[in-house]
Write an enzyme that holds these catalytic residues in place. Structure first.
Site, mmCIF file in Angstrom:
data_model
loop_
_atom_site.group_PDB
_atom_site.id
_atom_site.type_symbol
_atom_site.label_atom_id
_atom_site.label_comp_id
_atom_site.label_asym_id
_atom_site.label_seq_id
_atom_site.Cartn_x
_atom_site.Cartn_y
_atom_site.Cartn_z
ATOM 1 N N ASN A 1 0.806 -1.239 0.000
ATOM 2 C CA ASN A 1 0.000 0.000 0.000
ATOM 3 C C ASN A 1 0.832 1.278 0.000
ATOM 4 O O ASN A 1 0.410 2.294 -0.542
ATOM 5 C CB ASN A 1 -1.043 -0.022 1.128
ATOM 6 C CG ASN A 1 -0.438 -0.072 2.507
ATOM 7 O OD1 ASN A 1 0.716 -0.452 2.682
ATOM 8 N ND2 ASN A 1 -1.212 0.309 3.499
ATOM 9 N N GLU B 1 4.633 -3.838 12.383
ATOM 10 C CA GLU B 1 3.639 -2.788 12.091
ATOM 11 C C GLU B 1 2.483 -3.492 11.409
ATOM 12 O O GLU B 1 2.568 -3.829 10.235
ATOM 13 C CB GLU B 1 4.240 -1.713 11.173
ATOM 14 C CG GLU B 1 5.392 -0.924 11.779
ATOM 15 C CD GLU B 1 4.944 0.064 12.852
ATOM 16 O OE1 GLU B 1 3.725 0.230 13.046
ATOM 17 O OE2 GLU B 1 5.815 0.645 13.504
ATOM 18 N N CYS C 1 -3.223 1.478 6.834
ATOM 19 C CA CYS C 1 -3.446 0.888 8.152
ATOM 20 C C CYS C 1 -4.036 1.923 9.107
ATOM 21 O O CYS C 1 -4.686 1.590 10.078
ATOM 22 C CB CYS C 1 -2.130 0.369 8.701
ATOM 23 S SG CYS C 1 -0.849 1.626 8.663
ATOM 24 N N GLU D 1 8.336 3.027 14.637
ATOM 25 C CA GLU D 1 9.175 3.448 13.510
ATOM 26 C C GLU D 1 9.152 4.960 13.427
ATOM 27 O O GLU D 1 8.104 5.578 13.564
ATOM 28 C CB GLU D 1 8.661 2.828 12.206
ATOM 29 C CG GLU D 1 8.843 1.314 12.194
ATOM 30 C CD GLU D 1 8.622 0.656 10.835
ATOM 31 O OE1 GLU D 1 9.399 -0.216 10.466
ATOM 32 O OE2 GLU D 1 7.652 1.016 10.145
HETATM 33 P P1 NAP Z 1 0.280 -8.989 3.940
HETATM 34 O O1 NAP Z 1 -0.488 -9.913 3.109
HETATM 35 O O2 NAP Z 1 0.500 -9.306 5.357
HETATM 36 O O3 NAP Z 1 1.677 -8.814 3.181
HETATM 37 C C1 NAP Z 1 2.685 -7.964 3.643
HETATM 38 C C2 NAP Z 1 4.022 -8.469 3.165
HETATM 39 O O4 NAP Z 1 4.270 -9.758 3.723
HETATM 40 C C3 NAP Z 1 4.122 -8.652 1.654
HETATM 41 O O5 NAP Z 1 5.432 -8.368 1.249
HETATM 42 C C4 NAP Z 1 3.820 -10.130 1.501
HETATM 43 O O6 NAP Z 1 4.336 -10.689 0.324
HETATM 44 C C5 NAP Z 1 4.533 -10.678 2.699
HETATM 45 N N1 NAP Z 1 4.089 -11.996 3.121
HETATM 46 C C6 NAP Z 1 2.870 -12.563 3.016
HETATM 47 N N2 NAP Z 1 2.879 -13.787 3.565
HETATM 48 C C7 NAP Z 1 4.138 -14.014 4.010
HETATM 49 C C8 NAP Z 1 4.778 -15.097 4.663
HETATM 50 N N3 NAP Z 1 4.124 -16.227 4.973
HETATM 51 N N4 NAP Z 1 6.078 -14.985 4.981
HETATM 52 C C9 NAP Z 1 6.769 -13.873 4.673
HETATM 53 N N5 NAP Z 1 6.212 -12.814 4.058
HETATM 54 C C10 NAP Z 1 4.911 -12.877 3.737
HETATM 55 O O7 NAP Z 1 -0.323 -7.537 3.943
HETATM 56 P P2 NAP Z 1 -0.770 -6.644 2.699
HETATM 57 O O8 NAP Z 1 -2.092 -7.083 2.231
HETATM 58 O O9 NAP Z 1 0.341 -6.561 1.708
HETATM 59 O O10 NAP Z 1 -0.840 -5.209 3.370
HETATM 60 C C11 NAP Z 1 -1.978 -4.755 4.006
HETATM 61 C C12 NAP Z 1 -1.860 -4.896 5.495
HETATM 62 O O11 NAP Z 1 -0.711 -4.195 5.952
HETATM 63 C C13 NAP Z 1 -3.034 -4.290 6.220
HETATM 64 O O12 NAP Z 1 -3.433 -5.133 7.255
HETATM 65 C C14 NAP Z 1 -2.445 -2.991 6.788
HETATM 66 O O13 NAP Z 1 -3.089 -2.513 7.917
HETATM 67 C C15 NAP Z 1 -1.047 -3.387 7.071
HETATM 68 N N6 NAP Z 1 -0.177 -2.209 7.152
HETATM 69 C C16 NAP Z 1 0.243 -1.814 8.396
HETATM 70 C C17 NAP Z 1 1.024 -0.679 8.508
HETATM 71 C C18 NAP Z 1 1.490 -0.207 9.851
HETATM 72 O O14 NAP Z 1 2.384 0.621 9.884
HETATM 73 N N7 NAP Z 1 0.946 -0.696 10.952
HETATM 74 C C19 NAP Z 1 1.371 0.049 7.372
HETATM 75 C C20 NAP Z 1 0.908 -0.387 6.132
HETATM 76 C C21 NAP Z 1 0.133 -1.528 6.040
HETATM 77 P P3 NAP Z 1 3.384 -10.894 -0.962
HETATM 78 O O15 NAP Z 1 3.216 -9.569 -1.544
HETATM 79 O O16 NAP Z 1 4.157 -11.804 -1.823
HETATM 80 O O17 NAP Z 1 2.105 -11.480 -0.472
#
Ligand code: NAP
Length: 487
Positions: free
Chosen positions: A161, A260, A294, A468
């Protein structure tokens, strides 16, 4: 924006793995496609790393660690400063690349590049301010020498995102602290990170300090690196679900972890609030990144006396937004990242409507290519609607009424998440009283944005571990060593 310009930016972006300062193909020449979510068409192919490629990246980070830790802090700071300057100079190109792979409007991509660059500027300044101490022991005899050292090679995983900022928020402090790293950007948005690696090399970052691995097999590639034991730190930004899995994996080697994770931000509007400010703040809290943040306001609670007026004004503003391809002039809201996300948003809206919510604007998906969803405002959203519990990650503003302060706080805290909340009131004592009671790591008081490189960003409960940015951001990449001195 003409197509030739777009193609030129994509063609100028590296597409291979970046390991030990060299660009190289993935094992067996495998690639994965990067898609433009506004059209559903393929922009380009990037290397699809295998577990062996991932391990080569970790080897490179481990090999570079000792020399990098011994580099003068000023030198590390100046590389970060040059990165900030290069990003600022090339904002147009970097923003276009981001819009193409992620979909957000160009103005928002430019904003993200500026935000990401600020992390490099901030940590350029922090690199030379890593403190220690020398203290007389309480018995007056011994002395305590306390110093900070880089934690060691880091594994960094980022979401789609904010393709540049989420990486910058980790790379900046890691570089400042003297850590080497392997970063794995999201498979849907790898280009911004590959471009950043190229730019940091131009800024003088030595080979092996930053290694970038793009893959369609995140789990298969990252799990062996986490369990290997040579990396000493895991920093992840993404969903809570994946974060929990990674904490479990990191436990085996007791890695230092920063998480995060997801959010479910409540936004409270009290009757004594400045309504102009509240509507403006809600637009920002809800619509930054098209709701795919997020920090996005996920639940909007409004005190009954101003409910109707607030809802009317918010619907007017949301209904007036222009949805379209992010590269086009005048577009306020781009597409969602993919069909799955668009369908999930639609399901959440349908569920709320099925339980009695009223659609004030938006609500239905138009046809055509691309994963668009219209800005939507829902009124009378019941407490049992799924979107009160689940992260929407889209341009949907669900409004629910409240009467008392206690009721508002209870609803706000009724979630396992605890990233951020927003509070609109002109009563100072109420603002402070409620701020102390809200179970979130951050609070936007009369404003809809909290993200700032100079402030500690992070959540409590299932929204994460660690912070962070700010003066504490570098702590995540440092260990404290204490020397007991017999004087
Ligand atoms: P996600 O599915 O958890 O993926 C995040 C990252 O993790 C991607 O690079 C993904 O790779 C990787 N990943 C997925 N499964 C993995 C595994 N088993 N082992 C290692 N890496 C793995 O999240 P998203 O859909 O990309 O992002 C949205 C989420 O991020 C939302 O819940 C949002 O709230 C959260 N977020 C939080 C913050 C914060 O600062 N708190 C900031 C931004 C976003 P792939 O792309 O290959 O799946």
């Amino acid at each position: 924006m003409d197509q030739q310009q777009e193609q030129a930016v994509v063609d100028a972006c590296p597409t291979e793995l970046f390991i030990g300062g060299k660009w190289r193909a993935g094992e067996g020449g495998k690639t994965l496609a990067v898609e433009d979510p506004a059209t559903g068409t393929t922009l380009c192919q990037v290397a699809d790393a295998s577990p062996a490629d991932g391990m080569a990246a970790l080897d490179a980070a481990v090999a570079a660690q000792a020399d990098w830790a011994a580099t003068a802090p000023r030198e590390r700071g100046e590389i970060l400063r040059r990165t900030y300057e290069l990003m600022t100079e090339r904002v147009d190109e970097l923003a276009l690349l981001m819009t193409l792979e992620m979909g957000k409007p160009l103005a928002e991509s430019k904003g993200e590049i500026a935000y990401a660059a600020e992390f490099f500027r901030w940590f350029a300044e922090e690199a030379v301010r890593i403190e220690g101490s020398y203290q007389v022991a309480p018995n007056g005899k011994g002395r305590f020498l306390v110093m900070r050292q880089p934690v060691g090679p880091c594994l960094l995983i980022t979401p789609w995102n904010f393709p540049a900022a989420m990486g910058a928020r980790k790379i900046g402090p890691a570089v400042a602290a003297g850590c080497t790293m392997v970063i794995k950007p999201a498979s849907q948005t790898p280009l911004s990170m590959l471009k950043l690696a190229e730019l940091m090399t131009e800024a003088g970052l030595p080979a092996g300090v930053l290694n970038v691995v793009t893959t369609s097999d995140s789990g298969g590639v990252m799990e062996p690196l986490i369990r290997d034991g040579r990396a000493r730190k895991l920093s992840f930004t993404g969903s809570t679900q994946v974060g929990i899995k990674l904490i479990e994996q990191a436990a085996e080697q007791v890695l230092k972890t920063s998480m995060e994770l997801g959010g479910n931000a409540p936004l409270l509007v009290f009757a004594d609030a400045d309504l102009d400010q509240a509507v403006e703040g809600t637009m920002l809290a809800k619509m930054r990144n098209g709701g795919e943040a997020c920090t996005s306001a996920n639940r909007i609670y409004v005190q009954t006396p101003v409910l109707e007026e607030f809802s009317r004004r918010l619907s007017e503003r949301m209904g007036a937004l222009t949805v379209g391809r992010g590269t086009e002039d005048g577009v306020d809201v781009g597409p969602l990242i993919d069909a799955t996300q668009r369908d999930k948003v639609k399901d959440l809206v349908d569920d709320a409507v099925g339980r009695g919510a009223r659609v004030l604007t938006g609500g239905t998906v138009a046809g055509g290519n691309g994963y668009f969803f219209p800005p939507t405002v829902l009124a009378d959203v019941p407490r049992d609607a799924r979107l009160q519990k689940e992260e929407i990650f889209g341009p949907v503003a669900p409004i629910t009424a409240f009467d008392t302060e206690d009721e508002a706080v209870a609803m706000a805290n009724d979630t396992e998440y605890g990233l951020v909340s927003y509070l609109f009131t002109n009563d100072l004592t109420r603002a402070l009283r409620i701020s102390e009671r809200l179970e979130t790591g951050m609070i936007g008081l009369n404003q809809g944005i909290v993200s700032n490189p100079a402030a500690p960003f992070g959540g409590v409960k299932q929204s994460g571990l660690g912070r962070e940015g700010g003066t504490v951001g570098i702590d995540e990449y440092l260990e404290t060593k204490y020397i007991a001195i017999n004087i």
